[in-house]
Motif scaffolding. Sequence first.
Motif, mmCIF file in Angstrom:
data_model
loop_
_atom_site.group_PDB
_atom_site.id
_atom_site.type_symbol
_atom_site.label_atom_id
_atom_site.label_comp_id
_atom_site.label_asym_id
_atom_site.label_seq_id
_atom_site.Cartn_x
_atom_site.Cartn_y
_atom_site.Cartn_z
ATOM 1 N N LEU A 100 40.053 33.649 30.101
ATOM 2 C CA LEU A 100 41.438 33.893 29.681
ATOM 3 C C LEU A 100 41.475 35.239 28.970
ATOM 4 C CD1 LEU A 100 43.861 31.414 27.950
ATOM 5 C CD2 LEU A 100 43.299 33.546 26.782
ATOM 6 N N ASP A 101 42.547 35.989 29.199
ATOM 7 C CA ASP A 101 42.696 37.271 28.514
ATOM 8 C C ASP A 101 44.105 37.373 27.946
ATOM 9 O OD1 ASP A 101 41.844 39.649 27.500
ATOM 10 O OD2 ASP A 101 41.800 40.729 29.390
ATOM 11 N N TYR A 102 44.306 38.354 27.081
ATOM 12 C CA TYR A 102 45.582 38.523 26.380
ATOM 13 C C TYR A 102 45.982 39.989 26.409
ATOM 14 C CZ TYR A 102 49.020 38.606 22.601
ATOM 15 O OH TYR A 102 50.165 38.785 21.878
ATOM 16 N N THR A 103 47.265 40.245 26.614
ATOM 17 C CA THR A 103 47.772 41.609 26.594
ATOM 18 C C THR A 103 49.193 41.629 26.056
ATOM 19 O OG1 THR A 103 48.157 43.610 27.929
ATOM 20 C CG2 THR A 103 48.739 41.497 28.926
ATOM 21 N N GLU A 104 49.597 42.777 25.560
ATOM 22 C CA GLU A 104 50.996 42.994 25.201
ATOM 23 C C GLU A 104 51.545 44.211 25.938
ATOM 24 O OE1 GLU A 104 51.448 43.044 20.961
ATOM 25 O OE2 GLU A 104 50.716 40.978 20.712
ATOM 26 N N GLU A 105 50.816 44.684 26.952
ATOM 27 C CA GLU A 105 51.296 45.792 27.773
ATOM 28 C C GLU A 105 52.377 45.296 28.727
ATOM 29 O OE1 GLU A 105 48.085 47.736 29.719
ATOM 30 O OE2 GLU A 105 46.891 47.975 27.895
ATOM 31 N N GLU A 106 53.260 46.192 29.128
ATOM 32 C CA GLU A 106 54.385 45.819 29.982
ATOM 33 C C GLU A 106 53.956 45.851 31.448
ATOM 34 O OE1 GLU A 106 57.790 48.128 28.928
ATOM 35 O OE2 GLU A 106 57.874 47.333 26.895
ATOM 36 N N LEU A 107 53.379 44.737 31.902
ATOM 37 C CA LEU A 107 52.784 44.655 33.232
ATOM 38 C C LEU A 107 53.759 44.142 34.284
ATOM 39 C CD1 LEU A 107 49.323 43.049 32.339
ATOM 40 C CD2 LEU A 107 49.925 45.482 32.456
ATOM 41 N N VAL A 108 53.412 44.412 35.544
ATOM 42 C CA VAL A 108 54.045 43.760 36.697
ATOM 43 C C VAL A 108 52.906 43.165 37.526
ATOM 44 C CG1 VAL A 108 56.044 45.290 36.702
ATOM 45 C CG2 VAL A 108 54.030 45.902 38.055
ATOM 46 N N SER A 109 53.248 42.396 38.545
ATOM 47 C CA SER A 109 52.218 41.647 39.271
ATOM 48 C C SER A 109 51.148 42.547 39.887
ATOM 49 C CB SER A 109 52.860 40.773 40.346
ATOM 50 O OG SER A 109 53.534 41.553 41.325
ATOM 51 N N LEU A 110 51.532 43.712 40.373
ATOM 52 C CA LEU A 110 50.571 44.598 41.010
ATOM 53 C C LEU A 110 49.462 45.022 40.050
ATOM 54 C CD1 LEU A 110 49.959 46.065 43.694
ATOM 55 C CD2 LEU A 110 51.259 48.017 42.809
ATOM 56 N N ASP A 111 49.759 45.028 38.759
ATOM 57 C CA ASP A 111 48.796 45.482 37.761
ATOM 58 C C ASP A 111 47.621 44.518 37.585
ATOM 59 O OD1 ASP A 111 50.398 47.724 37.204
ATOM 60 O OD2 ASP A 111 51.606 46.577 35.782
ATOM 61 N N VAL A 112 47.746 43.298 38.066
ATOM 62 C CA VAL A 112 46.639 42.344 37.900
ATOM 63 C C VAL A 112 45.815 42.195 39.171
ATOM 64 C CG1 VAL A 112 47.753 41.062 36.048
ATOM 65 C CG2 VAL A 112 48.094 40.334 38.414
ATOM 66 N N LYS A 113 46.097 43.001 40.211
ATOM 67 C CA LYS A 113 45.277 42.939 41.414
ATOM 68 C C LYS A 113 43.839 43.292 41.063
ATOM 69 C CE LYS A 113 45.711 46.012 44.776
ATOM 70 N NZ LYS A 113 46.237 46.706 45.976
ATOM 71 N N GLY A 114 42.918 42.419 41.418
ATOM 72 C CA GLY A 114 41.515 42.631 41.094
ATOM 73 C C GLY A 114 41.118 42.154 39.710
ATOM 74 N N ASN A 115 42.041 41.549 38.959
ATOM 75 C CA ASN A 115 41.716 41.033 37.630
ATOM 76 C C ASN A 115 40.868 39.770 37.775
ATOM 77 O OD1 ASN A 115 42.105 39.462 35.040
ATOM 78 N ND2 ASN A 115 43.267 41.281 34.516
ATOM 79 N N THR A 116 39.786 39.679 37.038
ATOM 80 C CA THR A 116 38.835 38.576 37.196
ATOM 81 C C THR A 116 39.163 37.347 36.354
ATOM 82 O OG1 THR A 116 37.412 39.490 35.465
ATOM 83 C CG2 THR A 116 36.964 40.175 37.727
ATOM 84 N N HIS A 117 40.182 37.402 35.514
ATOM 85 C CA HIS A 117 40.501 36.269 34.631
ATOM 86 C C HIS A 117 41.329 35.209 35.355
ATOM 87 C CE1 HIS A 117 39.582 39.556 31.801
ATOM 88 N NE2 HIS A 117 39.099 38.594 31.050
ATOM 89 N N SER A 118 41.199 33.980 34.891
ATOM 90 C CA SER A 118 42.023 32.897 35.435
ATOM 91 C C SER A 118 43.469 33.031 35.003
ATOM 92 C CB SER A 118 41.473 31.540 34.975
ATOM 93 O OG SER A 118 40.187 31.312 35.509
ATOM 94 N N CYS A 119 43.687 33.610 33.826
ATOM 95 C CA CYS A 119 45.047 33.867 33.361
ATOM 96 C C CYS A 119 45.038 34.994 32.344
ATOM 97 C CB CYS A 119 45.683 32.607 32.761
ATOM 98 S SG CYS A 119 44.703 31.786 31.500
ATOM 99 N N LEU A 120 46.087 35.777 32.385
ATOM 100 C CA LEU A 120 46.277 36.889 31.457
ATOM 101 C C LEU A 120 47.588 36.647 30.722
ATOM 102 C CD1 LEU A 120 45.624 39.709 30.309
ATOM 103 C CD2 LEU A 120 46.731 40.686 32.339
#
Length: 327
Positions: A269-289
């Motif tokens: 699990l990871d945590y962020t406060e950046e203003e992301l969109v779905s494309l930004d998590v492509k290749g992200n290894t976490h189960s949830c951000l």
Amino acid sequence: MRIAINGMGRIGRLLFRRLLHHQHIQIIAVNDIMPIESLAYLLQYDSVYGTFAEKVTIADNHIVVGDRSILYVQKADPLQLPWEALQVHTVLECSGMFSTAPLAGQHIQSGAKKVLLSTTGAGDIPLLIYGHNHVKDSSKLDIVSPGGCMTNCSTHILYLLQSIGIASAQINVLHSYTTRQELVDTWHKQPRRGRAAAESIIPVEVDLYQSLERLMPGLKDKVATLSIRVPVANGAMADFTVEMQRMVTPAEINNLFKHAAANEYRGVLDYTEEELVSLDVKGNTHSCLIDGSLTSVAGKQVKIIAWFDNEYGFTSRMIDWLELWSS
């Protein structure tokens, strides 16, 4: 660890790419019914993750990448697979067709020692979510389900919220379209799945709530789930609306997840406060951000948003399972 992959769809091919040069895991064979030329092409070129960095070629009935040569088998019946002769330890069952204990067990009959599904599977297969209950006698089990991408995202979030107290939860997963949908309108036993996936926002019934109740019996009859398929090829956003048993603040909720991400859930699990969109998590290894910038509270009701790469994040947990067993 000597492994084989049964079923070379989206998950099977991504696992192939990611495990090809793994230090402790060796792909011995893959099995599918498509022509070997088609598999080589799909391994080389991928519309989501791009062209594979190495050249994929064919030699006899082998897929060759660099100095690696992997046997390609084309058997529809798992009982005809050569796992014993190849000394395969673990089969990654990625076809989606053998998800009950008797069916998945055919890989064991063919000589494999263990089977790891790429889906939730039937109730007769242990459901163990990596980072939640994966150490529960897993070394003694022959067949394991690691859940699905939505289960791996949701389990950790709800489990952490249970430390405060959950009265009820509604989960809506905005998910990229999948191979179980259609490009143009056609017949489907679930009519909405038969509508053109790239043209509409499509509600899809999912059994996620059943998996969550299996994992956390205290949530029985407290959770409702839905998936909304949207016209993108990758990525998902899970929207949790949770009625808590007491008043909370956004800061309290965010601190709960921030602490978990830095400690016992690191890597899962990871945590962020950046203003992301779905494309930004492509290749992200976490189960949830967890997107802390979108956490909100109204009365005892909490809104939590979590991002995940439905393919890369999930295969990361499957690889975690293999590394656990290989050690």
